[in-house]
Write a protein that holds these residues in place. Structure first.
Motif, mmCIF file in Angstrom:
data_model
loop_
_atom_site.group_PDB
_atom_site.id
_atom_site.type_symbol
_atom_site.label_atom_id
_atom_site.label_comp_id
_atom_site.label_asym_id
_atom_site.label_seq_id
_atom_site.Cartn_x
_atom_site.Cartn_y
_atom_site.Cartn_z
ATOM 1 N N SER A 1 63.048 36.888 97.092
ATOM 2 C CA SER A 1 61.520 36.576 97.019
ATOM 3 C C SER A 1 60.870 37.531 97.806
ATOM 4 N N TYR B 1 48.877 37.633 104.744
ATOM 5 C CA TYR B 1 49.220 36.699 103.747
ATOM 6 C C TYR B 1 49.913 35.455 104.598
ATOM 7 N N ASN C 1 44.816 39.554 101.798
ATOM 8 C CA ASN C 1 44.817 38.399 100.977
ATOM 9 C C ASN C 1 44.155 37.232 101.745
ATOM 10 N N ASP D 1 53.111 45.798 103.772
ATOM 11 C CA ASP D 1 53.455 44.818 102.420
ATOM 12 C C ASP D 1 52.294 45.684 101.583
ATOM 13 N N PHE E 1 49.791 44.393 96.993
ATOM 14 C CA PHE E 1 48.506 44.442 96.151
ATOM 15 C C PHE E 1 48.116 45.556 95.546
ATOM 16 N N SER F 1 56.119 41.571 97.350
ATOM 17 C CA SER F 1 56.508 40.476 96.792
ATOM 18 C C SER F 1 56.694 41.001 95.277
ATOM 19 N N THR G 1 57.343 39.215 92.824
ATOM 20 C CA THR G 1 56.776 38.275 92.101
ATOM 21 C C THR G 1 55.487 38.578 91.508
ATOM 22 N N LYS G 2 54.791 39.544 92.176
ATOM 23 C CA LYS G 2 53.425 39.856 91.715
ATOM 24 C C LYS G 2 53.396 41.037 90.572
ATOM 25 N N VAL H 1 60.688 35.113 90.778
ATOM 26 C CA VAL H 1 60.446 35.160 92.140
ATOM 27 C C VAL H 1 61.368 36.239 92.743
ATOM 28 N N ALA H 2 60.515 37.361 93.282
ATOM 29 C CA ALA H 2 61.545 38.349 93.714
ATOM 30 C C ALA H 2 60.831 39.268 94.932
ATOM 31 N N LEU I 1 49.836 35.585 91.722
ATOM 32 C CA LEU I 1 48.956 36.439 91.190
ATOM 33 C C LEU I 1 49.558 37.876 90.485
HETATM 34 N N1 PLP Z 1 53.037 39.117 100.331
HETATM 35 C C1 PLP Z 1 51.966 38.927 99.612
HETATM 36 C C2 PLP Z 1 50.778 39.847 99.847
HETATM 37 C C3 PLP Z 1 51.652 37.915 98.679
HETATM 38 O O1 PLP Z 1 50.568 37.547 98.323
HETATM 39 C C4 PLP Z 1 52.863 36.891 98.808
HETATM 40 C C5 PLP Z 1 52.821 35.590 97.894
HETATM 41 O O2 PLP Z 1 51.802 35.390 97.712
HETATM 42 C C6 PLP Z 1 54.177 37.167 99.647
HETATM 43 C C7 PLP Z 1 53.988 38.367 100.344
HETATM 44 C C8 PLP Z 1 55.490 36.417 99.178
HETATM 45 O O3 PLP Z 1 56.162 36.494 98.230
HETATM 46 P P1 PLP Z 1 56.912 35.477 97.347
HETATM 47 O O4 PLP Z 1 56.119 34.407 97.076
HETATM 48 O O5 PLP Z 1 57.283 36.152 96.219
HETATM 49 O O6 PLP Z 1 57.864 35.075 98.550
#
Ligand code: PLP
Length: 386
Positions: free
Chosen positions: A79, A105, A152, A177, A180, A199, A201-202, A211-212, A330
């Motif tokens: 994740s 975040y 965020n 990070d 975005f 992330s 995941t996004k 989720v990754a 997102l």
């Molecule tokens: N970093 C940002 C900017 C995020 O918006 C998120 C989750 O919304 C994460 C990290 C965490 O990611 P994950 O939900 O894949 O663990």
């Protein structure tokens, strides 16, 4: 690879793919095997095992993500949070001090404020927009600085090149990070950052179906993080690796479409009488617009705005929408909308939310790949009915 094969669009599709292809398969298959034959010479961390993040499905992703971010090596994780926590716990030890951007975040903010102390690690928040204030927060034991490319949900863009320079001057590890922006819009390594976190995941995966997480950086740093991850156990499952790889192949076209679409949506919202404020770094009205224009190839697929009439009006507005889905997360093909004060940032106290500028009427929209005109028409009808 030839010159043309180094472009981002091509890397996203071909980098890391085994050649010659396995059994002639154009798409790297899923290696649904937890364990592989042992090679006594390779030792524990060298033998293939899913938890050790070194199956063929992991290796394709590692090479692809390193190519996209311009790093020496990469590592995928279970994740985004696993990427963040494993990186921090590798870089920082008991007795160390971290400088962290003050507007992170929610999950990262919670980890820093609730968990780091139990590992003996202290922290100080800094304002990423005010480089002149950072040196005063340095301590003898300060080891690292952590920030986000675009925050965020307020979409702030800190002085990122200054953060990387500051870290170099003071021998700190810089972590960013880049979720975005994605590597399509910003390359932190080229600006001097040591470790880039995602992330997955996004935007990287982009389909709201896994989720990754991912980390990119120098090979020796990534190897240290990999050993920690092997112990902490945050491995990405091979089927998720397969989907992640498939998602990344379309990252560039998705992100470019989203860059264009969101700018139109943001301009529409900005002139709407029922919207009091729009936060999008692509708008001239955004306080970090000039910096974002200099640093980014595009401004990303996320925007936030305030609906006139307070928190309840924002809630009613969301309920009336027919295209964006009221859901967390997102960066996927479906547009998702959320009210941070009730969802992603509900864990913060109302005072803390006010302090950082998250009002009850703030709405965060992740624009997907639907027709921009349809999204604008939907936003219009939902605002009109207020
Ligand atoms: N970093 C940002 C900017 C995020 O918006 C998120 C989750 O919304 C994460 C990290 C965490 O990611 P994950 O939900 O894949 O663990």
């Amino acid at each position: 690879m030839s010159e043309i094969a180094k472009r981002l669009e091509t890397q996203a599709i071909h980098a890391g793919e085994p050649r010659p292809a396995i059994c002639g398969a154009v798409v790297t298959p899923v290696f649904q095997s937890s364990t592989f034959f042992c090679d006594a010479e390779k030792g524990y961390h060298g033998n293939r095992y899913i938890r050790l993040n070194n199956t063929p499905n992991h290796e394709v992703l590692h090479a692809k993500l390193a190519a996209l971010e311009g790093g020496e090596a990469a590592l995928v994780t279970s994740s985004g949070m696993s990427a963040i926590t494993t990186t921090m716990l590798t870089v920082l030890r008991a007795g160390d001090h971290l400088l962290a951007q003050n507007n992170l975040y929610g999950g990262t903010y919670d980890f820093v404020t609730h968990d780091l102390e139990s590992f003996g690690i202290s922290y100080t928040f800094i304002d990423a927009n005010r480089p002149e204030t950072w040196a005063a927060h340095l301590r003898e034991n300060t080891r690292a600085v952590y920030c986000e490319t675009i925050t965020n949900p307020l979409m702030e863009v800190g002085d990122l090149p200054a953060i990387a320079r500051f870290a170099q001057q003071h021998s700190l590890v810089s972590m960013i990070d880049n979720t975005f922006a994605s590597p399509v819009n910003f390359n932190p390594i080229r600006h001097g950052f040591n470790l880039v976190i995602h992330s997955g995941t996004k935007y990287l995966n982009g389909h709201n179906d896994i989720v990754a997480g991912a980390i990119v950086g120098k090979a020796d740093a990534i190897e240290r993080i990999r050993l920690k991850l092997n112990h902490l156990g945050g491995a990405l499952d091979p089927h998720a690796c397969f989907l992640f790889n498939r998602g990344i192949k379309t990252l560039v076209v998705r992100m470019r479409y989203q860059n264009e679409s969101v700018l139109k949506v943001a301009r529409f919202l900005e002139q709407h009488p029922r919207v009091s404020r729009v936060l999008y770094p692509g708008l001239e009205s955004h306080s970090n617009h000039r910096r974002a224009r200099e640093l980014f190839a595009g401004f990303g697929g996320m925007l936030s705005f305030e609906v006139k009439g307070g928190g309840e009006a924002a809630q009613r507005f969301i309920e009336r929408l027919t295209i964006p889905l009221a859901a967390w997360s997102l960066g996927g093909v479906e547009s998702l909308i959320t009210q941070p004060s009730l969802t992603t940032h509900a864990g913060l106290s109302p005072e803390r939310r006010r302090e950082i500028g998250i009002k009850d009427e703030l709405v965060r929209l992740s624009v997907g790949l639907e027709a921009t005109e349809d999204l604008i028409a939907d936003l219009e009808q939902a605002l009109h009915a207020q």
